[in-house]
Scaffold this motif. Structure first.
Motif, PDB file in Angstrom:
ATOM      1  N   VAL A   1      -5.564 -24.222   0.137  1.00 27.98           N
ATOM      2  CA  VAL A   1      -6.801 -23.621   0.646  1.00 27.98           C
ATOM      3  C   VAL A   1      -6.703 -23.332   2.144  1.00 27.98           C
ATOM      4  O   VAL A   1      -7.353 -22.409   2.644  1.00 27.98           O
ATOM      5  CB  VAL A   1      -7.993 -24.551   0.339  1.00 27.98           C
ATOM      6  CG1 VAL A   1      -9.249 -24.104   1.067  1.00 27.98           C
ATOM      7  CG2 VAL A   1      -8.249 -24.596  -1.164  1.00 27.98           C
ATOM      8  N   PHE A   2      -5.872 -24.083   2.867  1.00 31.40           N
ATOM      9  CA  PHE A   2      -5.787 -23.940   4.319  1.00 31.40           C
ATOM     10  C   PHE A   2      -4.430 -23.411   4.786  1.00 31.40           C
ATOM     11  O   PHE A   2      -4.109 -23.509   5.968  1.00 31.40           O
ATOM     12  CB  PHE A   2      -6.086 -25.292   4.980  1.00 31.40           C
ATOM     13  CG  PHE A   2      -7.400 -25.886   4.547  1.00 31.40           C
ATOM     14  CD1 PHE A   2      -8.600 -25.339   4.963  1.00 31.40           C
ATOM     15  CD2 PHE A   2      -7.432 -26.971   3.690  1.00 31.40           C
ATOM     16  CE1 PHE A   2      -9.811 -25.874   4.553  1.00 31.40           C
ATOM     17  CE2 PHE A   2      -8.640 -27.515   3.270  1.00 31.40           C
ATOM     18  CZ  PHE A   2      -9.832 -26.967   3.702  1.00 31.40           C
ATOM     19  N   MET A   3      -3.656 -22.814   3.873  1.00 30.16           N
ATOM     20  CA  MET A   3      -2.344 -22.251   4.214  1.00 30.16           C
ATOM     21  C   MET A   3      -2.463 -20.741   4.401  1.00 30.16           C
ATOM     22  O   MET A   3      -2.981 -20.040   3.522  1.00 30.16           O
ATOM     23  CB  MET A   3      -1.325 -22.561   3.117  1.00 30.16           C
ATOM     24  CG  MET A   3      -1.037 -24.034   2.937  1.00 30.16           C
ATOM     25  SD  MET A   3       0.045 -24.351   1.501  1.00 30.16           S
ATOM     26  CE  MET A   3       1.484 -23.375   1.934  1.00 30.16           C
ATOM     27  N   PRO A   4      -1.985 -20.185   5.536  1.00 30.48           N
ATOM     28  CA  PRO A   4      -2.081 -18.738   5.756  1.00 30.48           C
ATOM     29  C   PRO A   4      -1.444 -17.909   4.652  1.00 30.48           C
ATOM     30  O   PRO A   4      -1.893 -16.788   4.382  1.00 30.48           O
ATOM     31  CB  PRO A   4      -1.349 -18.542   7.093  1.00 30.48           C
ATOM     32  CG  PRO A   4      -1.508 -19.851   7.800  1.00 30.48           C
ATOM     33  CD  PRO A   4      -1.444 -20.895   6.722  1.00 30.48           C
ATOM     34  N   SER A   5      -0.421 -18.444   3.998  1.00 32.13           N
ATOM     35  CA  SER A   5       0.272 -17.689   2.957  1.00 32.13           C
ATOM     36  C   SER A   5      -0.394 -17.770   1.594  1.00 32.13           C
ATOM     37  O   SER A   5      -0.012 -17.036   0.670  1.00 32.13           O
ATOM     38  CB  SER A   5       1.716 -18.196   2.822  1.00 32.13           C
ATOM     39  OG  SER A   5       1.719 -19.566   2.447  1.00 32.13           O
ATOM     40  N   ALA A   6      -1.402 -18.642   1.438  1.00 27.50           N
ATOM     41  CA  ALA A   6      -1.942 -18.861   0.099  1.00 27.50           C
ATOM     42  C   ALA A   6      -3.448 -19.091   0.049  1.00 27.50           C
ATOM     43  O   ALA A   6      -4.000 -19.244  -1.038  1.00 27.50           O
ATOM     44  CB  ALA A   6      -1.239 -20.055  -0.544  1.00 27.50           C
ATOM     45  N   PHE A   7      -4.139 -19.104   1.185  1.00 27.44           N
ATOM     46  CA  PHE A   7      -5.559 -19.506   1.184  1.00 27.44           C
ATOM     47  C   PHE A   7      -6.415 -18.644   0.294  1.00 27.44           C
ATOM     48  O   PHE A   7      -7.381 -19.114  -0.311  1.00 27.44           O
ATOM     49  CB  PHE A   7      -6.121 -19.513   2.612  1.00 27.44           C
ATOM     50  CG  PHE A   7      -6.293 -18.146   3.220  1.00 27.44           C
ATOM     51  CD1 PHE A   7      -7.529 -17.507   3.199  1.00 27.44           C
ATOM     52  CD2 PHE A   7      -5.223 -17.506   3.846  1.00 27.44           C
ATOM     53  CE1 PHE A   7      -7.696 -16.249   3.769  1.00 27.44           C
ATOM     54  CE2 PHE A   7      -5.387 -16.255   4.417  1.00 27.44           C
ATOM     55  CZ  PHE A   7      -6.614 -15.623   4.375  1.00 27.44           C
ATOM     56  N   TYR A   8      -6.089 -17.366   0.162  1.00 23.75           N
ATOM     57  CA  TYR A   8      -6.915 -16.451  -0.632  1.00 23.75           C
ATOM     58  C   TYR A   8      -6.786 -16.678  -2.129  1.00 23.75           C
ATOM     59  O   TYR A   8      -7.585 -16.172  -2.911  1.00 23.75           O
ATOM     60  CB  TYR A   8      -6.574 -14.992  -0.288  1.00 23.75           C
ATOM     61  CG  TYR A   8      -5.101 -14.668  -0.398  1.00 23.75           C
ATOM     62  CD1 TYR A   8      -4.576 -14.120  -1.563  1.00 23.75           C
ATOM     63  CD2 TYR A   8      -4.246 -14.902   0.675  1.00 23.75           C
ATOM     64  CE1 TYR A   8      -3.227 -13.814  -1.651  1.00 23.75           C
ATOM     65  CE2 TYR A   8      -2.904 -14.608   0.595  1.00 23.75           C
ATOM     66  CZ  TYR A   8      -2.393 -14.071  -0.579  1.00 23.75           C
ATOM     67  OH  TYR A   8      -1.062 -13.775  -0.659  1.00 23.75           O
ATOM     68  N   HIS A   9      -5.774 -17.502  -2.547  1.00 21.45           N
ATOM     69  CA  HIS A   9      -5.636 -17.892  -3.955  1.00 21.45           C
ATOM     70  C   HIS A   9      -6.335 -19.204  -4.267  1.00 21.45           C
ATOM     71  O   HIS A   9      -6.412 -19.599  -5.423  1.00 21.45           O
ATOM     72  CB  HIS A   9      -4.159 -18.058  -4.321  1.00 21.45           C
ATOM     73  CG  HIS A   9      -3.362 -16.794  -4.277  1.00 21.45           C
ATOM     74  ND1 HIS A   9      -3.715 -15.666  -4.966  1.00 21.45           N
ATOM     75  CD2 HIS A   9      -2.214 -16.488  -3.598  1.00 21.45           C
ATOM     76  CE1 HIS A   9      -2.829 -14.708  -4.751  1.00 21.45           C
ATOM     77  NE2 HIS A   9      -1.919 -15.169  -3.910  1.00 21.45           N
ATOM     78  N   GLY A  10      -6.831 -19.885  -3.226  1.00 20.55           N
ATOM     79  CA  GLY A  10      -7.126 -21.303  -3.364  1.00 20.55           C
ATOM     80  C   GLY A  10      -8.454 -21.706  -3.948  1.00 20.55           C
ATOM     81  O   GLY A  10      -8.679 -22.866  -4.228  1.00 20.55           O
ATOM     82  N   ARG A  11      -9.399 -20.814  -4.155  1.00 23.05           N
ATOM     83  CA  ARG A  11     -10.717 -21.255  -4.574  1.00 23.05           C
ATOM     84  C   ARG A  11     -10.752 -21.589  -6.051  1.00 23.05           C
ATOM     85  O   ARG A  11      -9.923 -21.163  -6.840  1.00 23.05           O
ATOM     86  CB  ARG A  11     -11.770 -20.204  -4.257  1.00 23.05           C
ATOM     87  CG  ARG A  11     -11.557 -18.848  -4.888  1.00 23.05           C
ATOM     88  CD  ARG A  11     -12.717 -17.960  -4.556  1.00 23.05           C
ATOM     89  NE  ARG A  11     -12.457 -16.594  -4.978  1.00 23.05           N
ATOM     90  CZ  ARG A  11     -13.352 -15.627  -4.929  1.00 23.05           C
ATOM     91  NH1 ARG A  11     -14.562 -15.892  -4.499  1.00 23.05           N
ATOM     92  NH2 ARG A  11     -13.058 -14.416  -5.322  1.00 23.05           N
TER      93      ARG A  11
END
Length: 265
Positions: A255-265
Motif C-alpha cells: 500500500v505504501f510502495m511507489p511501485s505497487a500502491f495503486y494495486h494495494g486497496r
C-alpha cells in the motif's frame, strides 16, 4: 495539493489517542501536558473506509462530492499515506501516495487513463486538496504540529458548552507558514482540537471547526467525524465527513510502495 498529503494532516486533526487522568483531563494544566495529551499516542496505523469532501463557494453553492478510501501508517516519527479516489466517476481509480522522508516529502499519483504512476514535484503542503480550503500544513498547525516554535496555554473556558483549553501555537521564524500564530480550543475530555483560528498580520484568515456532536470513540481513540474549514478572506468553505475508521494491527506493505500502491486497496 495531492490528496494523500492533506490526509496526513487530516489524520492528525481528526483523531488523537487520549492520555488523560481519571477525571478526563490532563494531569495538570500546562502547555506540555496538553500537547502530550494531543500528540503522544497518535495511532500508528489507520484505515478510513470513506472520506467525503464537499466545497462551497462564497454564494453557498456546493461543488461535486468527492469520496476516498485512506490508509495511514507511521514509523520512526514519519508518516506514509495512500488514498484511493472512488467518486466522482471521472476520477475513480486515481490513487495518491505521500511519504514523509527525513529531509523532504514525496508524492506519487496513479492516473488510470494513462495506466501510469507519476511523481509530483514539490510538496504543495500549502495548497488545498481538490480545490478545497483544507491543506496539510493548516491541519497540522491546528494541532500545534510546527516542526519548531512555541506552544502556550492561554487558559481554560468553554466552547459550545464543553470545557476547553485555549492554546496558542507560534511558529519559529524559519517555519514556512504565512501565519503569525494559530489559536486553538482543545476539548478537555477528548483532547481533540474543536476550533482553530489561523491569524496573520491582518487578522483571522481561516477558522477550523470539529463538530463536538460528532465525536466518536474507538477503544482509546477519540476523533471527530465532521470537520470544516472556513476561509474568511474568500468566503469559501470546505467540509469533510469520516466514516468507518478502523485501527488495524497491520497494513499491507504494498500500500505504501511507489511501485505497487495503486494495486494495494
Amino acid at each position: 495539493m495531492m490528496t494523500g498529503q492533506w490526509l496526513v494532516g487530516l489524520g492528525l486533526a481528526a483523531a488523537v489517542v487520549v492520555a488523560v487522568a481519571e477525571d478526563g483531563a490532563a494531569e495538570r494544566d500546562s502547555a506540555q501536558a496538553v500537547m502530550d495529551c494531543m500528540r503522544a499516542n497518535i495511532p500508528q496505523r489507520l484505515q478510513l473506509r470513506e472520506l467525503e469532501l464537499r466545497n462551497r463557494d462564497a454564494e453557498g453553492e456546493s461543488s461535486r462530492i468527492y469520496r476516498a478510501r485512506v490508509y495511514l501508517q507511521r514509523a520512526d516519527g514519519r508518516a506514509h499515506m495512500t488514498s484511493y479516489i472512488e467518486a466522482p466517476v471521472d476520477m475513480r481509480g486515481t490513487a495518491y501516495l505521500w511519504r514523509e522522508l527525513e529531509s523532504r516529502d514525496e508524492t506519487f499519483v496513479f492516473i488510470p487513463e494513462l495506466n501510469r504512476v507519476r511523481r509530483v514535484v514539490g510538496s504543495g503542503a500549502d495548497a488545498g486538496v481538490l480545490d478545497s480550503e483544507f491543506s496539510m500544513r493548516d491541519l497540522q498547525q491546528a494541532q500545534g504540529a510546527f516542526s519548531s516554535g512555541q506552544q502556550e496555554l492561554l487558559g481554560s473556558d468553554e466552547l459550545d458548552g464543553r470545557p476547553v483549553w485555549r492554546m496558542r501555537f507560534t511558529p519559529a521564524p524559519e517555519e514556512p507558514t504565512p501565519y503569525l500564530h494559530v489559536d486553538a480550543a482543545v476539548d478537555r475530555e477528548s483532547c481533540v482540537t474543536l476550533q482553530a483560528e489561523f491569524i496573520d498580520g491582518k487578522g483571522v484568515v481561516k477558522r477550523y471547526h470539529a463538530d463536538p456532536d460528532s465525536l466518536q470513540t474507538i477503544g482509546d481513540l477519540h476523533f471527530a467525524q465532521h470537520i470544516r474549514m472556513d476561509n474568511l478572506r474568500n468566503e469559501r468553505s470546505s467540509s469533510a465527513r469520516l466514516r468507518e475508521l478502523e485501527l488495524p494491527e497491520e497494513l499491507p506493505r504494498r500500500v505504501f510502495m511507489p511501485s505497487a500502491f495503486y494495486h494495494g486497496r
